[in-house]
Design an enzyme around this catalytic site. Structure first.
Site, mmCIF file in Angstrom:
data_model
loop_
_atom_site.group_PDB
_atom_site.id
_atom_site.type_symbol
_atom_site.label_atom_id
_atom_site.label_comp_id
_atom_site.label_asym_id
_atom_site.label_seq_id
_atom_site.Cartn_x
_atom_site.Cartn_y
_atom_site.Cartn_z
ATOM 1 C CB CYS A 1 -16.590 19.976 -53.882
ATOM 2 S SG CYS A 1 -18.070 18.959 -53.643
ATOM 3 C CD GLN A 2 -17.615 15.022 -55.885
ATOM 4 O OE1 GLN A 2 -16.891 15.838 -56.441
ATOM 5 N NE2 GLN A 2 -18.833 14.753 -56.311
#
Length: 390
Positions: free
Chosen positions: A66-67
């Site tokens: 998700c970064q």
């Protein structure tokens, strides 16, 4: 864990993070039943031998990192080497699952990523329309858009009906305000109609139990003299709930107090009865770093320990002081069972928890998918035998 609880049997569990894998192996050694037969493979998903998995599996489930899209990250999206959506689409094309569940952060839906988000959804809808050599993702997006509107793509062999939904985990009984995107798809030839499960819990139901009936405080044995005043900003809303005598069908949002009501303070001797329930010193309040209130769902747990920006990994106690959630308390907020033991340092265990999907929410979504797959299977069987099944 959520999909396992929904009745799915894992043919491959692929995870690159060493500490998360160590946690799984540790629980397998301890004989924890839910994941005893998980075929764990530690490494990059792009290096796994997917030829060992037959085409047409029931479900492909996972969360690309998700970064690249996180509100607290660098916001590079498609420019971030950690963007694994291209690999996700490739896997869908290769395995041709009957369904898929993909989870990611709310940041994926922000306006600055709007075109890339649409690009992801179109690729998942038509996974066999590959990006050409030297074609930019924007050019690929335009080609997908043109071909979709022309109707050509719908005649292709492999297409999916894709349903993206922004979800607050608190609305499904998770004691945490955690907003995430779920992208669920069913192979078009399955003929399945599906919508995201209806929320089961609500904020209004919590307010009603706290400030109209008082049931919440009585359940937790909080005497009237120690109950907080009605927050000024909520007075009109609570008066409206009280006047209408509304029968609220939803259950109340679960709060931090609800989740931890039978867990002793980690500084007490009784805390030793719980796995991973050690006191972590050093919690402090400062501007923008205020922690989670006891009588609301927790803030979103994040993949870090001390340095998370909003104090999400701290709790505000009855006396106004703060302390860090223990690993076990954090696991409760993510709805992991108490028997599941986490492996690694404080930093690594909190990273595992911050990156996890709440077990209860994963079970809710995957159970809904399983139900539709089962119905489709029964329907197909009944037609193949030339008779109807009630």
């Amino acid at each position: 864990m959520g999909v396992s609880l929904s009745g799915f049997e894992s043919l491959a569990v692929v995870e690159w993070d060493k500490w998360a894998c160590d946690t799984i192996r540790e629980n397998q050694k301890r004989g924890y039943p839910l994941l005893q037969n998980w075929p764990l493979w530690e490494g990059d998903v792009r290096n796994f031998d997917w030829s060992s998995i037959a085409d047409g599996i029931d479900l492909l489930a996972g969360g690309p990192p998700c970064q690249p899209f996180s509100m607290g990250g660098k916001h590079k999206a498609y420019g971030d080497k950690r963007d694994m959506f291209p690999s996700t689409v490739e896997l869908v094309s290769k395995l041709k699952p009957k369904s898929f569940i993909i989870e990611n952060v709310k940041g994926l839906t922000r306006s600055s990523f709007a075109n890339y988000y649409q690009y992801i959804l179109l690729q998942l809808e038509f996974p066999e329309v590959n990006r050409r050599q030297h074609e930019t993702w924007l050019d690929h997006l335009r080609r997908l858009q043109r071909e979709k509107t022309s109707g050509v793509l719908h005649r292709r062999a492999l297409t999916y009906n894709v349903v993206p939904t922004l979800v607050n985990a608190a609305d499904y009984g998770v004691p945490q305000k955690r907003e995430r995107v779920f992208i669920v798809g069913f192979r078009s030839d399955m003929g399945i109609e599906w919508s995201f499960p209806r929320p089961t819990h609500s904020y209004d139901a919590l307010l009603y139990s706290q400030w109209v009936t008082g049931e919440y405080w009585e359940k937790h044995r909080v005497p009237k003299s120690k109950r907080p005043e009605v927050p000024e900003k909520l007075e009109k809303r609570i008066k409206k709930l009280s006047r209408t005598l509304l029968h609220i069908e939803d259950s109340a949002w679960r709060t931090v107090r609800d989740a931890l009501m039978d867990v002793p303070d980690p500084r007490k001797r009784a805390a030793k009865e719980f796995h991973n329930h050690n006191f972590q010193d050093g919690a402090k309040i400062y501007k923008g770093h205020t922690g989670s209130l006891l009588d609301l769902p927790a803030k979103t747990l994040k993949a870090g320990n001390h340095g998370v920006p909003g104090g999400e990994n701290m709790m505000v106690m009855d006396d106004g002081n703060v302390r860090y959630f223990s690993v076990r308390e954090s696991a409760r907020l993510q709805t992991f069972p108490d028997g599941y033991v986490f492996h690694g340092s404080w930093t690594e265990t909190m990273r595992q928890l911050g990156n996890a999907v709440p077990v209860a929410l994963a079970r809710c979504v995957s159970a809904s998918v399983a139900e539709r797959l089962a119905e489709a299977g029964i329907h197909k069987l009944s037609h193949s035998k030339g008779r109807k099944v009630a």
